[in-house]
Write an enzyme that holds these catalytic residues in place. Structure first.
Site, PDB file in Angstrom:
ATOM      1  N   LYS A  69      48.525  47.127  52.361  1.00 52.52           N
ATOM      2  CA  LYS A  69      47.100  47.161  51.995  1.00 52.52           C
ATOM      3  C   LYS A  69      46.327  46.060  52.722  1.00 52.52           C
ATOM      4  CE  LYS A  69      45.696  45.067  48.105  1.00 52.52           C
ATOM      5  NZ  LYS A  69      44.645  44.048  48.263  1.00 52.52           N
ATOM      6  N   ASN A  70      46.856  44.844  52.692  1.00 55.29           N
ATOM      7  CA  ASN A  70      46.124  43.703  53.231  1.00 55.29           C
ATOM      8  C   ASN A  70      46.129  43.642  54.756  1.00 55.29           C
ATOM      9  OD1 ASN A  70      45.454  43.071  50.683  1.00 55.29           O
ATOM     10  ND2 ASN A  70      46.949  41.422  50.435  1.00 55.29           N
ATOM     11  N   CYS A 104      35.838  37.050  40.514  1.00 55.86           N
ATOM     12  CA  CYS A 104      37.175  37.643  40.552  1.00 55.86           C
ATOM     13  C   CYS A 104      38.032  36.933  39.512  1.00 55.86           C
ATOM     14  CB  CYS A 104      37.785  37.469  41.943  1.00 55.86           C
ATOM     15  SG  CYS A 104      39.446  38.128  42.065  1.00 55.86           S
ATOM     16  N   ARG A 141      36.462  32.463  44.471  1.00 52.94           N
ATOM     17  CA  ARG A 141      36.754  32.946  45.824  1.00 52.94           C
ATOM     18  C   ARG A 141      35.507  32.838  46.688  1.00 52.94           C
ATOM     19  NH1 ARG A 141      40.397  38.303  45.365  1.00 52.94           N
ATOM     20  NH2 ARG A 141      40.960  37.732  47.498  1.00 52.94           N
ATOM     21  N   PRO A 142      35.113  31.600  47.050  1.00 54.51           N
ATOM     22  CA  PRO A 142      33.901  31.438  47.874  1.00 54.51           C
ATOM     23  C   PRO A 142      34.124  31.995  49.277  1.00 54.51           C
ATOM     24  CG  PRO A 142      35.112  29.365  47.718  1.00 54.51           C
ATOM     25  CD  PRO A 142      35.830  30.349  46.826  1.00 54.51           C
ATOM     26  N   ASP A 153      50.573  36.204  45.982  1.00 61.05           N
ATOM     27  CA  ASP A 153      50.587  37.584  45.491  1.00 61.05           C
ATOM     28  C   ASP A 153      51.931  37.976  44.885  1.00 61.05           C
ATOM     29  OD1 ASP A 153      48.436  38.853  48.175  1.00 61.05           O
ATOM     30  OD2 ASP A 153      48.017  37.686  46.370  1.00 61.05           O
ATOM     31  N   ARG A 156      45.064  50.098  42.954  1.00 62.65           N
ATOM     32  CA  ARG A 156      44.382  49.515  44.101  1.00 62.65           C
ATOM     33  C   ARG A 156      45.360  49.040  45.168  1.00 62.65           C
ATOM     34  NH1 ARG A 156      41.048  44.853  42.828  1.00 62.65           N
ATOM     35  NH2 ARG A 156      40.757  45.141  45.067  1.00 62.65           N
TER      36      ARG A 156
HETATM   37  C1  EPZ Z   1      43.757  37.543  50.949  1.00 64.86           C
HETATM   38  O1  EPZ Z   1      42.570  37.264  50.213  1.00 64.86           O
HETATM   39  C2  EPZ Z   1      44.431  38.714  50.236  1.00 64.86           C
HETATM   40  N1  EPZ Z   1      43.521  39.839  50.214  1.00 64.86           N
HETATM   41  C3  EPZ Z   1      44.771  38.312  48.804  1.00 64.86           C
HETATM   42  O2  EPZ Z   1      45.517  39.373  48.214  1.00 64.86           O
HETATM   43  C4  EPZ Z   1      45.672  37.091  48.818  1.00 64.86           C
HETATM   44  O3  EPZ Z   1      45.874  36.650  47.503  1.00 64.86           O
HETATM   45  C5  EPZ Z   1      44.998  35.960  49.630  1.00 64.86           C
HETATM   46  O4  EPZ Z   1      44.653  36.416  50.939  1.00 64.86           O
HETATM   47  C6  EPZ Z   1      45.911  34.759  49.793  1.00 64.86           C
HETATM   48  O5  EPZ Z   1      47.106  35.116  50.376  1.00 64.86           O
HETATM   49  C7  EPZ Z   1      43.396  40.596  51.342  1.00 64.86           C
HETATM   50  O6  EPZ Z   1      43.986  40.356  52.368  1.00 64.86           O
HETATM   51  C8  EPZ Z   1      42.481  41.768  51.239  1.00 64.86           C
HETATM   52  P1  EPZ Z   1      41.910  33.523  51.215  1.00 64.86           P
HETATM   53  P2  EPZ Z   1      41.460  36.278  50.822  1.00 64.86           P
HETATM   54  O7  EPZ Z   1      40.571  33.513  51.846  1.00 64.86           O
HETATM   55  O8  EPZ Z   1      41.432  36.379  52.275  1.00 64.86           O
HETATM   56  C9  EPZ Z   1      39.850  29.664  49.298  1.00 64.86           C
HETATM   57  C10 EPZ Z   1      46.149  40.957  46.605  1.00 64.86           C
HETATM   58  O9  EPZ Z   1      46.657  40.786  45.475  1.00 64.86           O
HETATM   59  N2  EPZ Z   1      38.705  29.987  50.189  1.00 64.86           N
HETATM   60  O10 EPZ Z   1      43.086  33.323  52.097  1.00 64.86           O
HETATM   61  O11 EPZ Z   1      40.225  36.512  50.046  1.00 64.86           O
HETATM   62  C11 EPZ Z   1      40.041  30.738  48.223  1.00 64.86           C
HETATM   63  O12 EPZ Z   1      39.209  30.536  47.130  1.00 64.86           O
HETATM   64  C12 EPZ Z   1      45.001  40.041  47.068  1.00 64.86           C
HETATM   65  O13 EPZ Z   1      46.522  41.809  47.402  1.00 64.86           O
HETATM   66  C13 EPZ Z   1      37.654  29.101  50.266  1.00 64.86           C
HETATM   67  O14 EPZ Z   1      37.653  28.073  49.613  1.00 64.86           O
HETATM   68  O15 EPZ Z   1      42.077  34.870  50.382  1.00 64.86           O
HETATM   69  C14 EPZ Z   1      41.519  30.604  47.902  1.00 64.86           C
HETATM   70  O16 EPZ Z   1      41.692  29.570  46.986  1.00 64.86           O
HETATM   71  C15 EPZ Z   1      44.494  39.158  45.979  1.00 64.86           C
HETATM   72  N3  EPZ Z   1      36.610  29.429  51.076  1.00 64.86           N
HETATM   73  C16 EPZ Z   1      42.121  30.216  49.254  1.00 64.86           C
HETATM   74  O17 EPZ Z   1      41.056  29.716  50.055  1.00 64.86           O
HETATM   75  C17 EPZ Z   1      36.588  30.589  51.829  1.00 64.86           C
HETATM   76  O18 EPZ Z   1      35.617  30.858  52.542  1.00 64.86           O
HETATM   77  C18 EPZ Z   1      42.789  31.373  49.990  1.00 64.86           C
HETATM   78  O19 EPZ Z   1      41.889  32.444  50.036  1.00 64.86           O
HETATM   79  C19 EPZ Z   1      37.676  31.465  51.731  1.00 64.86           C
HETATM   80  C20 EPZ Z   1      38.738  31.141  50.907  1.00 64.86           C
END
Ligand code: EPZ
Length: 431
Positions: free
Chosen positions: A22-23, A116, A121-122, A309, A401
């Site tokens: 998916k991701n 969320c 999730r900023p 995850d 999902r």
């Molecule tokens: C991806 O989300 C995955 N989703 C998530 O999977 C997964 O949990 C996550 O990566 C971490 O591995 C998809 O790929 C569609 P991040 P993403 O930006 O990209 C912080 C699932 O269950 N952050 O890597 O949204 C954020 O808050 C889903 O399949 C900022 O601070 O995650 C988090 O604490 C859930 N500022 C950390 O970084 C930003 O601009 C990692 O988030 C972006 C992120």
């Protein structure tokens, strides 16, 4: 609304085939927008999130056709830069449209993703990447508006409070591949899903160096072409079935599981007494290597660290292990919605900041429980398979999902799992 009725206590035995990731697939659908030519995506999982993404890019003007259960054809000849709130609000991953629309159309208007349950999730890092490339980004009544008229290659540092960002990296790459000049991305994410996206973009004619590392160099090109790309298998789905084998004391052969993508997970499982044999580069055989499981200790981190995850599913397993297990979240510090539901099943879990302390070996008993998000729902189903008696998991739309045909695959392994519409609930169901 539907829910799952599970009768626990039966070891899962047999072979399961893993679906596409998916991701990986979601940003790849977005990446097709970088070219006006036709692209074909193969091995795409059959999930509601995929259908959402297909609907959004179709709304943007692309010709989108599902050729068969796992193959999609996308032709984004003429597209607009504004994505509809009604669709985007349903799926956070639609933020992955920011990069390709900015890259190709030099502008984008995407509703800001809402709240969320797994935590804050900023998207500040996504915005930082676009601003580094010379775009002007503003938030106007909940819409992220990007003006990328002067987009050009530049240095981007993408490290944040919780390390690198996965979709933030995808957006930075997809905006940079058509930006004149050279872009360097420091502290880029290097998840297998990012590598797969880069490999697809290279097939489209992009110039990317350092794929798989935390430092990418991208030389912008003037135009990209279409491609045919096969999505990698879903490592999180594969690991979920590995935990299903361990928690039910069964034996499962997992086809399509790329062991290379699961290093930290395999390590933790083997240390706890789960036997994971790599039968081939894409086949794992999972069973218990000892009578009882040892306690577990994990800290979630960006790849190649232990995946966040898999934290909830591993928490369910820890309930069946000996001694005290400690599961610490460094990516989403408040991602513990599964804990109170597992406790309804008899688990003994205490929370200490961003760590759950699990006293194992407790008998789990079936109960009505509520899924709060995708991975929490998988954890509750795994606990239900290991519990005595009947478990009812509500709100399984979360599961649909991200898990392709979950109940069918579990039934194929001997799991007693039934999908029931709320209106057809039997008398015996008493929440
Ligand atoms: C991806 O989300 C995955 N989703 C998530 O999977 C997964 O949990 C996550 O990566 C971490 O591995 C998809 O790929 C569609 P991040 P993403 O930006 O990209 C912080 C699932 O269950 N952050 O890597 O949204 C954020 O808050 C889903 O399949 C900022 O601070 O995650 C988090 O604490 C859930 N500022 C950390 O970084 C930003 O601009 C990692 O988030 C972006 C992120």
């Amino acid at each position: 609304m539907e829910l799952f009725r599970i009768i626990g206590g039966h070891p899962l035995v047999g072979t399961v085939q893993i679906s596409g990731s998916k991701n990986a697939a979601l940003p790849q659908f977005a990446a097709t927008l970088l070219s006006s030519e036709e692209s074909i995506l193969e091995n795409v999982p059959d999930l509601s999130d995929i259908r959402f993404m297909a609907e959004i890019i179709s709304e943007l003007g692309a010709d989108v056709e599902q050729l068969d259960q796992t193959t999609w054809k996308i032709k984004p000849l003429n597209i607009t830069h504004c994505a509809p709130y009604e669709l985007v609000r349903k799926m956070r991953a639609s933020i992955c449209l920011l990069g390709p629309l900015t890259g190709r159309l030099k502008k984008a208007e995407i509703p800001m993703p809402g709240g969320c349950v797994i935590g804050q999730r900023p998207i500040d890092l996504h915005i930082r990447a676009l601003e580094c490339l010379g775009a002007n980004v503003e938030l106007d009544r909940g819409i992220v508006k990007v003006n990328g008229t002067n987009l050009k290659g530049n240095r981007i540092f993408l490290g944040g409070r919780h390390g690198s960002t996965v979709t933030g990296t995808s957006n930075a790459i997809m905006a940079a591949v058509l930006a004149p000049g050279v872009t360097t991305i420091e502290s880029s994410a290097c998840e297998p899903e990012i590598i797969d996206l880069c490999n697809m973009l290279v097939k489209m004619g992009a110039n990317i160096v350092g794929i798989g590392s935390h430092f990418l160099t991208i030389e912008g090109v003037s135009k990209l072409c279409g491609c045919t790309h096969k999505v990698i298998p879903d490592r999180i789905e594969a690991a979920t079935y590995a935990i299903a084998a361990a928690i039910t004391q069964g034996e499962i052969t997992i086809n399509g599981a790329v062991s290379e993508h699961l290093g930290s997970f395999i390590n933790v499982m083997q240390e706890s007494g789960v036997s994971i044999e790599t039968k081939s580069p894409s086949q794992l055989k999972v069973s218990l290597s000892q009578e009882e499981l040892n306690s577990l200790e994990i800290i979630t981190l960006p790849y190649p660290g232990f995946p966040t995850d898999l934290q909830a599913q591993t928490c369910a397993l820890a309930c069946k292990s000996n001694g005290l297990s400690i599961l610490t979240e460094r990516v989403y510090p408040s991602r513990f919605m599964h804990v109170p539901e597992l406790m309804r099943m008899g688990a003994d879990i205490a929370m200490e900041g961003a760590s759950s302390l699990v006293k194992g070996k407790n008998k789990l008993t079936g109960a009505p429980v509520m899924a709060s998000d995708l991975r929490a729902s998988a954890a509750l189903i795994l606990a239900g398979l290991a519990a005595e008696g009947e478990t009812w998991v509500q709100r399984i739309y979360h599961l649909d999902r991200g898990y392709d045909s979950f109940e069918k695959k579990l039934q194929g392994l001997g799991g007693i799992v039934e999908r029931i519409a709320e209106k057809d609930l039997p008398i015996s169901y008493s929440p």
